[in-house]
Design a protein around this motif. Structure first.
Motif: not given
Length: 120
Positions: A27-38
């Motif tokens: 898991v790289e980053t999280l936002g209130e409506d999203q996730a970015v995975l590597r």
């Protein structure tokens, strides 16, 4: 309360199948409506010719959704994928892939997401 990347990584470790863990998603980053995975590059996930397999990319996209939903809802509950459609625009060779899942329509029983590979 917002979910942290460490909490999201714990969801991956605790609730995902061993073969998905073999993708070594992070898991790289999280936002209130999203996730970015590597999805780290690995020759063992590549097809003949060196392109990353569609199976690995599709599993990473589905996994990113599982992390984006609780980032939006504030709590993790086990879920099932109902429908997934994948289109590939170019081959990935020799580099990690960032997978961004954005919740586009949150609901109580069904949640819709859009998956992209952001630049960088």
């Amino acid at each position: 309360m917002a979910m942290t990347p460490a909490e999201a990584d714990k969801i991956l470790v605790d609730d995902f199948a061993p073969w998905v863990l073999g993708l070594r998603l992070m898991v790289e980053t999280l936002g209130e409506d999203q996730a970015v995975l590597r999805l780290p590059w690995s020759q063992r996930l590549a097809r003949e010719g060196g392109a990353l397999s569609g199976q690995a990319l599709t599993a990473a996209a589905d996994s990113a959704t599982v992390i984006a939903v609780p980032a939006t809802q504030g709590a993790y509950e086990r879920m099932t994928t109902v429908r997934q459609s994948t289109g590939f625009q170019r081959a990935v060779t020799g580099s990690d892939v960032l997978i961004k899942a954005v919740v586009t329509k949150p609901g109580r029983r069904m949640v819709f997401t859009d998956i992209r590979t952001p630049p960088g």
